[in-house]
Design a protein around this motif. Sequence first.
Motif, PDB file in Angstrom:
ATOM      1  N   ASP A  29      41.149 -37.114 -86.279  1.00 23.84           N
ATOM      2  CA  ASP A  29      42.210 -36.120 -86.166  1.00 23.84           C
ATOM      3  C   ASP A  29      42.037 -34.946 -87.121  1.00 23.84           C
ATOM      4  O   ASP A  29      42.970 -34.510 -87.776  1.00 23.84           O
ATOM      5  N   GLN A  30      40.818 -34.467 -87.226  1.00 22.95           N
ATOM      6  CA  GLN A  30      40.563 -33.189 -87.877  1.00 22.95           C
ATOM      7  C   GLN A  30      39.172 -32.707 -87.492  1.00 22.95           C
ATOM      8  O   GLN A  30      38.408 -33.444 -86.887  1.00 22.95           O
ATOM      9  N   SER A  31      38.873 -31.481 -87.859  1.00 19.58           N
ATOM     10  CA  SER A  31      37.559 -30.927 -87.547  1.00 19.58           C
ATOM     11  C   SER A  31      36.629 -31.082 -88.740  1.00 19.58           C
ATOM     12  O   SER A  31      37.071 -31.254 -89.868  1.00 19.58           O
ATOM     13  N   SER A  33      34.969 -28.929 -90.281  1.00 17.41           N
ATOM     14  CA  SER A  33      35.067 -27.877 -91.288  1.00 17.41           C
ATOM     15  C   SER A  33      36.192 -28.149 -92.281  1.00 17.41           C
ATOM     16  O   SER A  33      36.280 -27.487 -93.309  1.00 17.41           O
ATOM     17  N   SER A  34      37.055 -29.108 -92.002  1.00 10.76           N
ATOM     18  CA  SER A  34      38.111 -29.442 -92.956  1.00 10.76           C
ATOM     19  C   SER A  34      37.879 -30.804 -93.588  1.00 10.76           C
ATOM     20  O   SER A  34      38.707 -31.276 -94.374  1.00 10.76           O
ATOM     21  N   ALA A 113      32.211 -33.056 -78.440  1.00  9.15           N
ATOM     22  CA  ALA A 113      33.089 -32.118 -77.749  1.00  9.15           C
ATOM     23  C   ALA A 113      33.757 -31.175 -78.740  1.00  9.15           C
ATOM     24  O   ALA A 113      33.898 -29.983 -78.481  1.00  9.15           O
ATOM     25  N   ARG A 114      34.150 -31.720 -79.886  1.00  5.63           N
ATOM     26  CA  ARG A 114      34.899 -30.931 -80.859  1.00  5.63           C
ATOM     27  C   ARG A 114      34.023 -29.942 -81.592  1.00  5.63           C
ATOM     28  O   ARG A 114      34.405 -28.793 -81.810  1.00  5.63           O
ATOM     29  N   HIS A 117      31.705 -26.241 -80.245  1.00  3.08           N
ATOM     30  CA  HIS A 117      32.134 -24.871 -80.513  1.00  3.08           C
ATOM     31  C   HIS A 117      32.866 -24.794 -81.846  1.00  3.08           C
ATOM     32  O   HIS A 117      33.626 -23.863 -82.089  1.00  3.08           O
ATOM     33  N   GLY A 118      32.644 -25.765 -82.693  1.00  2.00           N
ATOM     34  CA  GLY A 118      33.388 -25.876 -83.949  1.00  2.00           C
ATOM     35  C   GLY A 118      33.031 -24.834 -84.979  1.00  2.00           C
ATOM     36  O   GLY A 118      32.255 -23.899 -84.727  1.00  2.00           O
ATOM     37  N   GLY A 119      33.587 -25.014 -86.167  1.00  2.00           N
ATOM     38  CA  GLY A 119      33.488 -23.987 -87.190  1.00  2.00           C
ATOM     39  C   GLY A 119      32.303 -24.115 -88.134  1.00  2.00           C
ATOM     40  O   GLY A 119      32.221 -23.379 -89.100  1.00  2.00           O
TER      41      GLY A 119
ATOM     42  N   ASP B  29      34.681 -18.108 -88.802  1.00  2.00           N
ATOM     43  CA  ASP B  29      33.710 -19.107 -89.228  1.00  2.00           C
ATOM     44  C   ASP B  29      34.342 -20.327 -89.866  1.00  2.00           C
ATOM     45  O   ASP B  29      33.879 -20.836 -90.888  1.00  2.00           O
ATOM     46  N   GLN B  30      35.406 -20.802 -89.264  1.00  2.00           N
ATOM     47  CA  GLN B  30      35.953 -22.113 -89.591  1.00  2.00           C
ATOM     48  C   GLN B  30      36.903 -22.543 -88.485  1.00  2.00           C
ATOM     49  O   GLN B  30      37.241 -21.751 -87.612  1.00  2.00           O
ATOM     50  N   SER B  31      37.322 -23.793 -88.550  1.00  2.00           N
ATOM     51  CA  SER B  31      38.249 -24.307 -87.548  1.00  2.00           C
ATOM     52  C   SER B  31      39.679 -24.206 -88.047  1.00  2.00           C
ATOM     53  O   SER B  31      39.915 -24.109 -89.249  1.00  2.00           O
ATOM     54  N   SER B  33      41.852 -26.419 -88.323  1.00  2.00           N
ATOM     55  CA  SER B  33      42.295 -27.533 -89.156  1.00  2.00           C
ATOM     56  C   SER B  33      41.881 -27.354 -90.615  1.00  2.00           C
ATOM     57  O   SER B  33      42.349 -28.083 -91.478  1.00  2.00           O
ATOM     58  N   ALA B 113      37.872 -21.524 -77.152  1.00  2.00           N
ATOM     59  CA  ALA B 113      36.739 -22.431 -76.993  1.00  2.00           C
ATOM     60  C   ALA B 113      36.692 -23.445 -78.126  1.00  2.00           C
ATOM     61  O   ALA B 113      36.398 -24.622 -77.916  1.00  2.00           O
ATOM     62  N   ARG B 114      36.993 -22.970 -79.333  1.00  2.00           N
ATOM     63  CA  ARG B 114      36.881 -23.835 -80.509  1.00  2.00           C
ATOM     64  C   ARG B 114      37.988 -24.855 -80.580  1.00  2.00           C
ATOM     65  O   ARG B 114      37.746 -26.017 -80.910  1.00  2.00           O
ATOM     66  N   HIS B 117      39.126 -28.415 -77.982  1.00  2.00           N
ATOM     67  CA  HIS B 117      38.885 -29.812 -78.352  1.00  2.00           C
ATOM     68  C   HIS B 117      38.986 -29.989 -79.866  1.00  2.00           C
ATOM     69  O   HIS B 117      38.454 -30.943 -80.421  1.00  2.00           O
ATOM     70  N   GLY B 118      39.657 -29.070 -80.516  1.00  2.00           N
ATOM     71  CA  GLY B 118      39.706 -29.039 -81.968  1.00  2.00           C
ATOM     72  C   GLY B 118      40.551 -30.139 -82.578  1.00  2.00           C
ATOM     73  O   GLY B 118      41.060 -31.032 -81.881  1.00  2.00           O
ATOM     74  N   GLY B 119      40.738 -30.052 -83.894  1.00  2.00           N
ATOM     75  CA  GLY B 119      41.345 -31.133 -84.634  1.00  2.00           C
ATOM     76  C   GLY B 119      42.849 -31.054 -84.792  1.00  2.00           C
ATOM     77  O   GLY B 119      43.426 -31.847 -85.520  1.00  2.00           O
ATOM     78  N   ARG B 124      45.740 -28.240 -79.226  1.00  2.00           N
ATOM     79  CA  ARG B 124      45.012 -28.774 -78.073  1.00  2.00           C
ATOM     80  C   ARG B 124      45.916 -28.881 -76.865  1.00  2.00           C
ATOM     81  O   ARG B 124      45.562 -28.467 -75.756  1.00  2.00           O
ATOM     82  N   SER B 172      32.025 -18.619 -73.184  1.00  5.76           N
ATOM     83  CA  SER B 172      31.435 -19.097 -74.432  1.00  5.76           C
ATOM     84  C   SER B 172      29.972 -18.681 -74.560  1.00  5.76           C
ATOM     85  O   SER B 172      29.509 -18.355 -75.659  1.00  5.76           O
TER      86      SER B 172
END
Lengths: 215, 215
Positions: A29-31, A33-34, A113-114, A117-119, B29-31, B33, B113-114, B117-119, B124, B172
């Motif tokens: 439950d987080q990305s 980048s965190s 999946a996350r 395209h993540g950070g 350049d980060q998510s 979360s 896009a990010r 499916h992000g955190g 979401r 994307s």
Amino acid sequence: MSHTLGIRQAQKQKTRQALLDAALGLLEDQSLSSLGLREVTRAVGVAPTAFYRHFRSIADLGVALVEEALGSLHAMIRTTVTTAESSDVRIARAVDLIARHVNAYPAHVRFIARERHGGVQPVREAIRDQLGRFAEEVRTELARDPAAEGWSEDDLLMLSHLYVDQMLVTGSLFLEAREAQESGRASAEDLDRVVRLATRQMRLISIGRRHWLDP
Amino acid sequence: MSHTLGIRQAQKQKTRQALLDAALGLLEDQSLSSLGLREVTRAVGVAPTAFYRHFRSIADLGVALVEEALGSLHAMIRTTVTTAESSDVRIARAVDLIARHVNAYPAHVRFIARERHGGVQPVREAIRDQLGRFAEEVRTELARDPAAEGWSEDDLLMLSHLYVDQMLVTGSLFLEAREAQESGRASAEDLDRVVRLATRQMRLISIGRRHWLDP
DNA sequence: AATTACGGAGAACAGTTGTTAACTGGATGA
DNA sequence: TCATCCAGTTAACAACTGTTCTCCGTAATT
């Protein structure tokens, strides 16, 4: 060829794997980048500084996770596309294989999946590279099929990218259904709905493939 | 209907928008979360506590960003699918429209896009809902087309989801090409390669659509 | 048996974070 | 004109972060 690992290197690989596992768990439950370095070591039960013995940074760990998550897929991919039976059977088998993979490695699927395209740039690039390799593998498998006669290399790669993307979309839907099921918001019907949706989408694609060279 | 906003509410909306803009910029350049509340307020030049006057949390701000990023797309979507000309022209126009949108709102596209499916769960869900609405809009537009005769509602929704997903994949790819171009790693050729790839993929889908009810 | 290599621990560092409380000053509405 | 409202400020809080340096114990090497 590979003799027994020294008890020292064995321990090292063990905690390294523990770090990877813990990170994968925390990423539920987080990305990435965190995700904190201390967070990971705390979950493993090891000093924060021990992290540096295995990874330069969290991004580095992320890249390692990409290898772990996607490395095991190569064989499966090939067998999915290869089977020689009728188109409908092949599609059903592919969808089923995706579902099984999601159930076997949900955390891996979510991670890909996350972070696709993540950070975190290096991780994005690692995923892009691996998926590119997938697409090329799929292309060479498609090229074996007699239905690929007359297709240009370019068009085959176009199709294989479509397949790979579709595989990820489907996997992500399965994951969603699984999570909804766990939290009681949904039931097995939703899972079946995903199966039928994915099946028909793949069928439409394979119909387009069959008539690609038509007019 | 809406008379001039009080100078007070105007100021409030102004800083609120500034917060949204700053957040979108920081998310390059980060998510989400890992985005900090203080980080955002610092970028705007406002006290950290002022944040709470506008959003309950970063997740809340994220949901607002979803509305901003996807709200403007509805009209465009409809006109994309609607045009009555030949299939190839329609496809070319759709691809071009996606490319223009990515160039006009790159940060919005990246955000969706990010975080799809992000955190951050609420974000979401917001994206999933909005994309679901898109799919339904596309379906009703597809239903107008004479080519949709004999199609079940379910199959039309299946197809529209395929279109929506394909739109995101293409967007994307355009974004990636744009960023590669900015950092000098690639040139306009890569952008053209994306155009041709997306065009052929959409063409294959529309061929599958044409022969869906065949045998 | 003596020496080296090395995975991990411990302590400390300067920064950062989210959130609280009480306050300020200018627009708003009576 | 005066009382009220409320967007934004200031100050402080405990908790957390990544990273450095120094040390320890034991496996590996000689």
